[in-house]
Design a protein around this motif. Sequence first.
Motif, mmCIF file in Angstrom:
data_model
loop_
_atom_site.group_PDB
_atom_site.id
_atom_site.type_symbol
_atom_site.label_atom_id
_atom_site.label_comp_id
_atom_site.label_asym_id
_atom_site.label_seq_id
_atom_site.Cartn_x
_atom_site.Cartn_y
_atom_site.Cartn_z
ATOM 1 N N ILE A 1 -2.984 0.447 -4.064
ATOM 2 C CA ILE A 1 -2.662 -0.889 -3.588
ATOM 3 C C ILE A 1 -2.070 -1.671 -4.756
ATOM 4 C CG2 ILE A 1 -3.584 -2.963 -2.506
ATOM 5 C CD1 ILE A 1 -6.032 -1.037 -1.701
ATOM 6 N N ALA B 1 -5.145 5.495 -0.882
ATOM 7 C CA ALA B 1 -4.210 4.376 -0.945
ATOM 8 C C ALA B 1 -4.207 3.803 -2.359
ATOM 9 C CB ALA B 1 -4.615 3.292 0.046
ATOM 10 N N TYR C 1 0.857 -1.184 0.000
ATOM 11 C CA TYR C 1 0.000 0.000 0.000
ATOM 12 C C TYR C 1 0.894 1.235 0.000
ATOM 13 C CZ TYR C 1 -4.094 -2.770 1.444
ATOM 14 O OH TYR C 1 -5.121 -3.662 1.513
#
Length: 135
Positions: A119, A117, A101
């Motif tokens: 990912i 975020a 992340y």
Amino acid sequence: MKTVLLVVMILFLCVPSVHASKEGALALSSFFLESKGIGSSGPVLVSGEQDDTGILSMRVEAFGQTYFVPAELLAKLRGTTANGMRLVYCGGMGNISASVYVIFSFGFTSREIQTTALIFGEDSSIEIKHEEHTQ
């Protein structure tokens, strides 16, 4: 009594005005983060640029792969401005692959306003998770 009142008025006029300090977020113009990594992430390198409209480019090296965030995902980051970043590793389980992340945050000393975020999955996937914080 008149003398005391006169002295108080003179002191009041002589005292400089008081101004509260202002707090402002300093947005990142470019960024580069490096970690030795843990688990299956291997070394992690993150680099990119942003301007007032959001993140313009981003490259991540993790899991022995190089990820370039594509234009369609960068378009979803328009309006996202960051002045802080974190790296987090999440190990996979079962059919869920391990992920790194890259968390962008925007906030002040008093509070964080938003986090976004990106990912990066060991399976080559890239996702975005955006969260607004209210207080």
